[in-house]
Design a protein around this motif. Structure first.
Motif, short mmCIF file in Angstrom:
data_model
loop_
_atom_site.label_atom_id
_atom_site.label_comp_id
_atom_site.label_asym_id
_atom_site.label_seq_id
_atom_site.Cartn_x
_atom_site.Cartn_y
_atom_site.Cartn_z
N THR A 43 40.43 46.73 55.33
CA THR A 43 40.67 45.44 55.97
C THR A 43 39.87 45.29 57.25
O THR A 43 39.45 44.18 57.62
CB THR A 43 42.18 45.28 56.26
OG1 THR A 43 42.91 45.44 55.05
CG2 THR A 43 42.48 43.91 56.85
N TRP A 44 39.61 46.41 57.94
CA TRP A 44 38.84 46.35 59.18
C TRP A 44 37.42 45.84 58.94
O TRP A 44 36.78 45.28 59.84
CB TRP A 44 38.80 47.73 59.85
CG TRP A 44 39.80 47.84 60.96
CD1 TRP A 44 40.98 48.52 60.96
CD2 TRP A 44 39.71 47.21 62.25
NE1 TRP A 44 41.63 48.36 62.15
CE2 TRP A 44 40.88 47.57 62.98
CE3 TRP A 44 38.76 46.40 62.87
CZ2 TRP A 44 41.12 47.13 64.28
CZ3 TRP A 44 39.00 45.97 64.17
CH2 TRP A 44 40.16 46.33 64.85
N THR A 45 36.91 46.02 57.72
CA THR A 45 35.58 45.50 57.40
C THR A 45 35.56 43.99 57.56
O THR A 45 34.64 43.41 58.17
CB THR A 45 35.19 45.88 55.96
OG1 THR A 45 35.40 47.27 55.75
CG2 THR A 45 33.75 45.53 55.67
N ALA A 49 33.71 41.56 60.49
CA ALA A 49 32.81 40.47 60.11
C ALA A 49 33.20 39.19 60.85
O ALA A 49 32.33 38.46 61.37
CB ALA A 49 32.86 40.24 58.60
N ILE A 50 34.51 38.89 60.94
CA ILE A 50 34.96 37.70 61.64
C ILE A 50 34.73 37.84 63.15
O ILE A 50 34.33 36.88 63.82
CB ILE A 50 36.46 37.44 61.36
CG1 ILE A 50 36.68 37.17 59.85
CG2 ILE A 50 36.97 36.25 62.18
CD1 ILE A 50 35.94 35.97 59.30
N LEU A 51 34.95 39.04 63.68
CA LEU A 51 34.71 39.28 65.10
C LEU A 51 33.25 39.02 65.46
O LEU A 51 32.95 38.29 66.42
CB LEU A 51 35.09 40.71 65.47
CG LEU A 51 34.74 41.15 66.90
CD1 LEU A 51 35.49 40.32 67.93
CD2 LEU A 51 35.03 42.64 67.09
N PHE A 52 32.33 39.58 64.67
CA PHE A 52 30.91 39.41 64.97
C PHE A 52 30.41 38.01 64.62
O PHE A 52 29.41 37.55 65.18
CB PHE A 52 30.07 40.50 64.29
CG PHE A 52 30.03 41.76 65.09
CD1 PHE A 52 29.05 41.97 66.04
CD2 PHE A 52 31.01 42.73 64.94
CE1 PHE A 52 29.02 43.12 66.82
CE2 PHE A 52 31.00 43.90 65.70
CZ PHE A 52 30.00 44.09 66.65
N TYR A 103 28.26 45.28 56.56
CA TYR A 103 29.01 44.06 56.26
C TYR A 103 29.62 43.47 57.52
O TYR A 103 29.56 42.25 57.74
CB TYR A 103 30.12 44.35 55.24
CG TYR A 103 30.69 43.08 54.62
CD1 TYR A 103 30.13 42.54 53.47
CD2 TYR A 103 31.77 42.41 55.21
CE1 TYR A 103 30.64 41.37 52.91
CE2 TYR A 103 32.28 41.26 54.65
CZ TYR A 103 31.72 40.74 53.51
OH TYR A 103 32.21 39.57 52.96
N GLY A 104 30.22 44.34 58.37
CA GLY A 104 30.92 43.84 59.54
C GLY A 104 30.00 43.36 60.65
O GLY A 104 30.14 42.23 61.13
N VAL A 105 29.02 44.19 61.04
CA VAL A 105 28.18 43.86 62.19
C VAL A 105 26.97 43.01 61.78
O VAL A 105 26.82 41.86 62.22
CB VAL A 105 27.70 45.13 62.91
CG1 VAL A 105 26.80 44.77 64.09
CG2 VAL A 105 28.90 45.94 63.40
N ILE A 106 26.12 43.55 60.90
CA ILE A 106 24.88 42.82 60.51
C ILE A 106 25.23 41.55 59.73
O ILE A 106 24.73 40.46 60.02
CB ILE A 106 23.95 43.73 59.69
CG1 ILE A 106 23.53 44.94 60.54
CG2 ILE A 106 22.72 42.95 59.23
CD1 ILE A 106 22.71 45.98 59.77
N ALA A 356 40.60 35.44 67.35
CA ALA A 356 41.77 35.09 66.52
C ALA A 356 41.79 35.86 65.21
O ALA A 356 42.86 36.15 64.66
CB ALA A 356 41.78 33.59 66.24
N GLY A 357 40.59 36.18 64.69
CA GLY A 357 40.51 36.93 63.43
C GLY A 357 41.16 38.30 63.54
O GLY A 357 41.61 38.87 62.54
#
Length: 412
Positions: A43-45, A49-52, A103-106, A356-357
């Protein structure tokens, strides 16, 4: 001159690709089973992604304004494409850190740039229907999970997780590249737009054209940041647990709950175009006041219902307002701060989405685990919307007075 309807189609093309992030939950169980990752790790992935998305939109909005929609769209394509292909590599290597990075950052950076790229362009092509214009693009983001979800399930079941990301990565790069290459800002004085008839019921606000620096020094920006943050925190928190909550609270079957999640995707998309179009007639100030009035009562009622039909109706009403809050925001910003640096200003506001994500799911899961009930969290959400309603009313009153004063001065 570019055809503004093809510009709108190009915007939808970009958003329907990057909006596939909302279908991430479809891959959660296959990733856990095949990679051996825990639910929290997987789920952290999505959360990253939403954070970045929010951070890149916030800090790269000026880049979008400086280089224009075509370069920005191709930049978003590059980041998102690398993110997809890198995700395939991470899954092939069973590497969790690489998954977070790709997936999360790039990928998240590609999401943020791609999200804001078409918005200010569309507003400039549709000055008389700003809400409708931004709703068109952002509708694609909402609808994306309806397309991507089943497609991901099919590809994963038949070809595996790695091939799923390779195939989708290729498709997204092609669609986003073609869409980006057509995007272009309108001419400074396009004849068709100057002579276009504006509905007598539609007011195009006359506002000073703010720079991003001027906007972020204005109290109205922070008022909008808070209402945006609240709407997303509560909405995304509910979305994160809609299926298990339906099964636990109103005893829906897993199949019925899954069907409800599918309808949520539909309402999320339709809510974006419907509310943004309505806002062209009601005005953005009145629309946000209406959002919060509805959500105060809907969240309160949801905490007290044990009937499946009413539960689903309330969830869908909330989701429509959640989607509408996204699609009306760019037009609201243009009403208050103009269109000169709308991408940059919109990007700064989208940092609320990144925060908020993480805040929404964390707040809900913390209260749920502490109290063993969803009710208290829903009451908290209802209370947060009372605060947002007060802020929305203050915004409405103060900006209405200022707009009337400007109008009177111009007539004098």
């Amino acid at each position: 001159m570019k055809n503004r309807w093809l510009i709108a189609l190009s915007a939808v093309g970009i958003h329907i690709c990057i909006g596939s992030v909302y279908a991430w939950s479809v891959l959660t169980k296959p990733i856990m089973e095949q990679m051996g990752f825990s639910l929290q790790e997987t789920t952290w992935t999505f959360s990253l992604a939403i954070l970045f998305l929010g951070l890149s939109a916030g800090f790269l909005g000026t880049f979008v304004e400086k280089h224009g929609p075509r370069v920005s769209g191709l930049t978003a394509t590059t980041f998102f494409g690398i993110g997809m292909f890198g995700t395939a590599l991470a899954l092939y290597l069973h590497n969790l850190v690489l998954l977070y990075i790709c997936y999360g950052v790039i990928g998240g950076i590609g999401l943020g740039i791609g999200y804001i790229t078409p918005v200010s362009t569309l507003v400039k092509y549709f000055p008389e229907k700003r809400g409708f214009a931004t709703g068109l693009a952002i509708m694609g983001f909402g609808f994306a999970s309806l397309v991507a979800g089943p497609l991901m399930q099919l590809l994963t079941a038949n070809f595996g997780l790695v091939t799923n990301f390779l195939i989708l990565g290729c498709a997204y790069v092609v669609i986003m590249s073609a869409s980006s290459l057509y995007l272009a800002p309108p001419p400074k004085q396009p004849a068709k737009l100057n002579t276009a008839k504006v509905s007598t019921t539609t007011k195009v606000p006359i506002v000073r054209q703010y720079t991003v620096g001027e906007a972020t020094r204005d109290w109205k920006f922070y008022a909008l940041w808070w209402v945006f943050f609240t709407n997303i925190t509560c909405g995304i928190g509910l979305l994160a647990v809609a299926s298990p909550m339906a099964q636990e609270v109103v005893k829906m079957s897993p199949l019925a709950a899954a069907s409800m999640v599918g309808v949520i995707g539909l309402i999320n998309g339709f809510g974006r175009i419907a509310w943004s179009t309505i806002s062209d007639y009601l005005g953005r100030r009145n629309t946000y006041v209406l959002f919060f009035l509805i959500e105060i009562f809907a969240f309160y009622a949801l905490a007290n219902t044990t009937e499946a039909f009413l539960f689903q109706v309330l969830v869908l009403i909330i989701v429509s307002c959640y989607g509408g809050g996204f699609s009306c925001m760019p037009a609201y910003l243009s009403d208050l701060f103009g269109t000169k640096q709308l991408s940059a200003i919109h990007g700064r506001i989208l940092t609320a989405w990144g925060m908020a994500g993480i805040a929404g799911p964390l707040l809900l899961s913390f209260i749920r685990e502490t109290t063993q009930s969803y009710a208290l969290c829903l009451y908290v959400f209802s209370g947060l919307f009372i605060i947002s309603l007060i802020i929305a009313i203050i915004l409405k009153v103060k900006t209405s007075r200022k707009e009337k004063l400007i109008s009177n001065n111009m007539m004098a």
